[in-house]
Design a protein around this motif. Structure first.
Motif: not given
Ligand code: ADE
Length: 316
Positions: A32, A40, A59, A111-114, A117, A183
């Motif tokens: 990512l 990441v 992520a 961690v949580e996926y966002c 981006g 994010l």
């Molecule tokens: N890029 C970096 N960290 C991220 C995340 N937690 N979710 C999505 N994209 C990312």
């Protein structure tokens, strides 16, 4: 702990074993992002946070100590800060960690996926969706019309202030607040991310940084640049720069000003950036107040939350 350096104090922050997640229940996916500290990757996690069978997209922040010991140290302190911090909607939350693999010099922080981006890239890629100051017929839009088209920008500004207010209430300094470190998740939610530079304040007042590191010059408060003083009030300065990024739809701050010395000299002479054209007037006022030379004169994050929400209410 009064005699310990800040880095030592982070070192003795506990790692709670309850956060440990089995490496074999992670299926790694695409990258990512990558920075100077590590990378990441997207991943599927089986049974994260009580949901035994559920597969969740997450992520993973990772580094290999073989490539960079300092990066590993930064990620360890980020993990500890996240554990200490606890969960908040407007912060990228910790889901787990793989630390058993540290014997091989490998650390995973889950961690949580966002989905959408980082905010900076998002703004640049969606410039056309946000306001142009002129409508299709070439007429200049009124303040109210601009405000309506900018609701996402205003909502994100508000949410970031909320996330930062939470950090400040836990006495955690972010130290690198910028659009690249925010994010975007589902439902228009903005989350403050990247606590790699974060420090817990153990003393009332300011924290004085020792040693030279790579620094986000254009986001740094004047006292951070001249005296290496970091505080919640210097995060407030960075928040002002972040607002400027939001309302320029992702421009690089201080266009045309390059180099540490030139910037510091200009700031000391009282130079500050103008209100971006897209920003409502009150946002321009918030930015100016974030950039007051005296840190004590800058508003708090909760005051800014208040200011933005009262303006949001008066326009809906
Ligand atoms: N890029 C970096 N960290 C991220 C995340 N937690 N979710 C999505 N994209 C990312």
């Amino acid at each position: 702990n009064e005699d310990l350096s800040l880095d030592d104090q982070i070192e003795i922050l506990p790692y709670d074993r309850r956060w440990e997640f089995p490496r074999n229940r992670l299926k790694l996916g695409v990258q990512l992002g990558a920075g100077c500290f590590g990378r990441v990757v997207k991943a599927e996690a089986v049974g994260v946070k009580d949901s035994e069978e559920n597969v969740k997209t997450v992520a993973i922040k990772m580094v290999r100590s073989q490539t960079n010991a300092a990066a590993l140290e930064a990620l360890v302190s980020e993990l500890k800060i996240m554990i200490y911090l606890g969960a908040h909607l407007n912060v990228v939350n910790l889901l787990g960690a793989c630390t058993k693999t540290l014997i091989r010099g490998e650390l995973f922080v889950i961690v949580e996926y966002c989905r959408f981006g980082n905010l900076q890239t998002y703004l640049i890629n969606h410039r056309n969706n946000f306001v142009n100051q002129v409508d299709e017929l070439g007429n200049l839009l009124s303040d109210a019309e601009m405000e309506e088209k900018n609701t996402d920008l205003i909502s994100w500004s508000f949410q970031i202030a909320r996330g930062m207010d939470y950090l400040a209430s836990r006495k955690v300094l972010h130290g690198d607040l910028a659009a690249r470190n925010v994010l975007l998740a589902d439902d228009g939610v903005a989350k403050v991310a990247d606590f790699g530079m974060a420090r817990k304040m153990y003393y009332e007042g300011n924290y004085q940084q020792s040693g030279q590191k790579l620094m986000p010059i254009k986001w740094m408060a004047i006292e951070s640049l001249t005296d290496r003083i970091f505080s919640t009030q210097s995060d407030v300065w960075s928040y002002g720069v972040l607002l400027w990024e939001i309302f320029t739809l992702g421009k690089v701050p201080y266009p045309g000003l390059e180099g540490n010395h030139q910037l510091v000299r200009q700031l000391e002479k009282g130079y500050r950036m103008d209100k971006p054209d897209f920003a409502p007037n009150y946002m321009g006022e918030i930015m100016s107040s974030c950039w007051k030379a005296d840190p004590k004169e800058r508003p708090s994050f909760s005051e800014m939350e208040e200011m933005i929400s009262s303006q949001m209410e008066s326009t809906v």
